[in-house]
Design a protein around this motif. Sequence first.
Motif, PDB file in Angstrom:
ATOM      1  N   GLU A  56       0.835  -1.207   0.000  1.00 45.67           N
ATOM      2  CA  GLU A  56       0.000   0.000   0.000  1.00 45.67           C
ATOM      3  C   GLU A  56       0.864   1.250   0.000  1.00 45.67           C
ATOM      4  O   GLU A  56       0.569   2.230  -0.698  1.00 45.67           O
ATOM      5  CB  GLU A  56      -0.910  -0.003   1.227  1.00 45.67           C
ATOM      6  N   GLN A 114       0.952   4.305  -2.727  1.00 44.73           N
ATOM      7  CA  GLN A 114       0.792   5.718  -2.370  1.00 44.73           C
ATOM      8  C   GLN A 114       1.897   6.568  -2.982  1.00 44.73           C
ATOM      9  O   GLN A 114       1.644   7.660  -3.506  1.00 44.73           O
ATOM     10  CB  GLN A 114       0.776   5.866  -0.843  1.00 44.73           C
ATOM     11  N   CYS A 131       0.938  11.208   2.364  1.00 45.71           N
ATOM     12  CA  CYS A 131       0.286  12.494   2.074  1.00 45.71           C
ATOM     13  C   CYS A 131       1.299  13.534   1.618  1.00 45.71           C
ATOM     14  O   CYS A 131       2.503  13.422   1.850  1.00 45.71           O
ATOM     15  CB  CYS A 131      -0.490  12.998   3.288  1.00 45.71           C
ATOM     16  N   GLY A 140      -4.312   9.154  -3.396  1.00 49.18           N
ATOM     17  CA  GLY A 140      -5.190   8.011  -3.641  1.00 49.18           C
ATOM     18  C   GLY A 140      -6.508   8.065  -2.887  1.00 49.18           C
ATOM     19  O   GLY A 140      -7.365   7.191  -3.083  1.00 49.18           O
ATOM     20  N   ASP A 141      -6.676   9.060  -2.040  1.00 43.23           N
ATOM     21  CA  ASP A 141      -7.890   9.172  -1.215  1.00 43.23           C
ATOM     22  C   ASP A 141      -8.078  10.639  -0.842  1.00 43.23           C
ATOM     23  O   ASP A 141      -7.936  11.037   0.312  1.00 43.23           O
ATOM     24  CB  ASP A 141      -7.744   8.305   0.042  1.00 43.23           C
ATOM     25  N   HIS A 159     -10.312  11.515   2.025  1.00 42.78           N
ATOM     26  CA  HIS A 159     -10.082  10.695   3.214  1.00 42.78           C
ATOM     27  C   HIS A 159     -11.314   9.874   3.593  1.00 42.78           C
ATOM     28  O   HIS A 159     -11.725   9.833   4.757  1.00 42.78           O
ATOM     29  CB  HIS A 159      -9.644  11.574   4.383  1.00 42.78           C
ATOM     30  N   ARG A 160     -11.852   9.183   2.608  1.00 40.78           N
ATOM     31  CA  ARG A 160     -13.012   8.317   2.866  1.00 40.78           C
ATOM     32  C   ARG A 160     -12.640   7.082   3.683  1.00 40.78           C
ATOM     33  O   ARG A 160     -13.477   6.500   4.358  1.00 40.78           O
ATOM     34  CB  ARG A 160     -13.646   7.845   1.547  1.00 40.78           C
ATOM     35  N   SER A 161     -11.391   6.668   3.625  1.00 37.44           N
ATOM     36  CA  SER A 161     -11.001   5.364   4.161  1.00 37.44           C
ATOM     37  C   SER A 161     -11.073   5.277   5.680  1.00 37.44           C
ATOM     38  O   SER A 161     -11.213   4.183   6.235  1.00 37.44           O
ATOM     39  CB  SER A 161      -9.585   5.004   3.702  1.00 37.44           C
TER      40      SER A 161
END
Length: 222
Positions: free
Chosen positions: A33, A37, A176, A196-197, A200-202
Amino acid sequence: MRRRLYLMRHGAVAYFDDDGRPVAPDDVPLTDEGREQAEATRELLQEERIDRVLSSGLPRTAETAALVAPGHEVETWPDLREIMGARFSSIPPAELEEAFVHAFRGVVPNDKRFIGGETIGELFDRVLPALERLVEDETWDTALVVAHGAVNRAILSYALTGERMFLGRFEQAPGCLNVLDVGDEWVVRAVNVAPGDLVHRSTRLTQMEQYWLQYRPHELME
């Protein structure tokens, strides 16, 4: 003219093994992961002409920097290494969760120790001279610095306040990107951009809360 500083946190790593036991933080590599990123940030910055690339030299920052800026020499600046905590065993079990989860809550005093280890003031003592050294070198226009959560908070806090005031609520997700410009003064343009987000839904947990949950399974088995 202002110069651009891309201040990045290294990609995701695993600070605990599958049983929740801490591993040596100086040695951890990026996870799959974390590499994804870094690759997402490389795509985001692919049109940028980057003059200098710096990392703390720890494997997780050096690997991130190499993935984000292939073909660039990655300079090693040890003063940008992460704040050092003490061994968990040195902290009374009843106090460990508070020390860990609340390590970066609010405005953190300079004399507060990070999980019983290095103080915030000691972090400023090495990070701010390194930042000043970088800024005083006028040979670059755009620089990428790959560092760590606490280090980035120190730099962002100083850029905003001009003081040794540590604003702990600057969340720094793995991988980030923060965007700062420097001229006569600092301009903070973006904070905690996760390519990738983006929204910040994760998760709605802080990183320290997430790390605590990874540690707790092992602690509860003892």
